[in-house]
Design an enzyme around this catalytic site. Sequence first.
Site, PDB file in Angstrom:
ATOM      1  N   ALA A 131     -22.368  14.292   8.156  1.00  0.00           N
ATOM      2  CA  ALA A 131     -22.405  15.709   7.745  1.00  0.00           C
ATOM      3  C   ALA A 131     -22.648  16.567   8.998  1.00  0.00           C
ATOM      4  O   ALA A 131     -23.536  17.413   9.041  1.00  0.00           O
ATOM      5  CB  ALA A 131     -23.471  15.946   6.673  1.00  0.00           C
TER       6      ALA A 131
ATOM      7  N   HIS B 137     -25.337  19.001  15.804  1.00  0.00           N
ATOM      8  CA  HIS B 137     -24.922  17.676  16.298  1.00  0.00           C
ATOM      9  C   HIS B 137     -23.945  17.820  17.458  1.00  0.00           C
ATOM     10  O   HIS B 137     -23.992  17.058  18.420  1.00  0.00           O
ATOM     11  CB  HIS B 137     -24.219  16.873  15.186  1.00  0.00           C
ATOM     12  CG  HIS B 137     -25.096  16.546  14.009  1.00  0.00           C
ATOM     13  ND1 HIS B 137     -24.931  17.122  12.775  1.00  0.00           N
ATOM     14  CD2 HIS B 137     -26.136  15.683  13.881  1.00  0.00           C
ATOM     15  CE1 HIS B 137     -25.820  16.637  11.924  1.00  0.00           C
ATOM     16  NE2 HIS B 137     -26.572  15.760  12.573  1.00  0.00           N
TER      17      HIS B 137
END
EC number: 6.3.2.1
Length: 284
Positions: free
Chosen positions: A31, A36
Site C-alpha cells: 500500500a 515509502h
Amino acid sequence: MTPVIVRTREELAAARSQVEGTLALVPTMGALHEGHLSLMRQARRSAGTVAVSIFVNPLQFGPGEDFDRYPRTFPTDIEACAAEGVDLVFAPSREVMYPDEPQVTVQSGPMGEVVEGAARPGHFDGMLTVVLKLLNLVRPDVAIFGEKDAQQLAMIRRMVADLNVPVRVDGGPTVREPDGLALSSRNRYLSVPERRTGLALSRALRAGADAAAEGPDAVTAAARTVLDKAETADPPLALDYLVLVDPATFAPVAGPGQAVLAVAARVGATHLIDNVHLQLGKEH
Ligand code: PAF
C-alpha cells in the site's frame, strides 16, 4: 524498468548473490505512498542496489486489528517501485515467511510494552521478529524505516544493537499532506469527515512543538487543547496516548533536551499515530 520480483527464499538468495556493491532495503507492508517513495529515494542515495520487501506481517497485528482489511495493492506497488528505479522486490507469501508456526520469536522487552506497545500488546514482538527475519534473508548493508513510526524505529535500532545485527539502520523523515496529515497506508480507510478529525494529531503536535521552549508542561498542555476539541468533534477522536518521551528509549522525559512528542488516536475504526522531535527548554 520493472524490478526483479522474487517470492521465495531460493529466488531471493539467487538474486542477492548477483548484487555487487552495497544493498539498501526498504521493508514495507505494501500500500505504498509518497512516504515509502521518499524512503526508496533515500535508499538509492545510500547504496548501489535498492530492494523493497512487501509483506503484510500477521504477527504484528493483534486480535480485532485490521490484518484482514489491510490494503493490498500489489500491482500499483510494483508500478511505484518501477517508477522509483527499485532493483529488487521481495514479496513472500505467509507460507514462505512462516513455513511453521514460529516457536522462537523476538521479545521486545520493557520498551515494547510502553506507549504504542501498551496500546497494541504484542505488536512490537511481531514487528521485530519479521524485521529480523527480513534482515537475515536480504542481508542489506543499510535498512531504512520511516520516522513516523518513531517507536518502531527506536526498537529496531535497539534490536540491531542488542543482537549485533550487521546492518546500518537509517530513519527517513515523515512525509505529510499539505494540510499536515502524516502519510500512512491506513489513511485510505478514513472518510472525509474522519480525515478532518484526524488532522487534530498533526495540529496538536505543531501546537506542542511551538511551546517547546516553555518546557514539557507547556508542550503537553498546548497539544492537549487541540486534542480535547477533537474529542468532541463529529466524528470524535478517541485518544490512545499523548506522551513526551526520550527518542531512544521511549521513557518519559521531563526536559530540557531532545524529546519526541508522540500521539495516537482512533478515528472511527482507524488507528492513527504521529510524532514530532523537539528540543525542550526549561527544567520540569
Ligand atoms: O512499518 C512497516 O510497514 C512494518 O512495521 C514493517 C517494518 C515493514 C514490518 O512489518
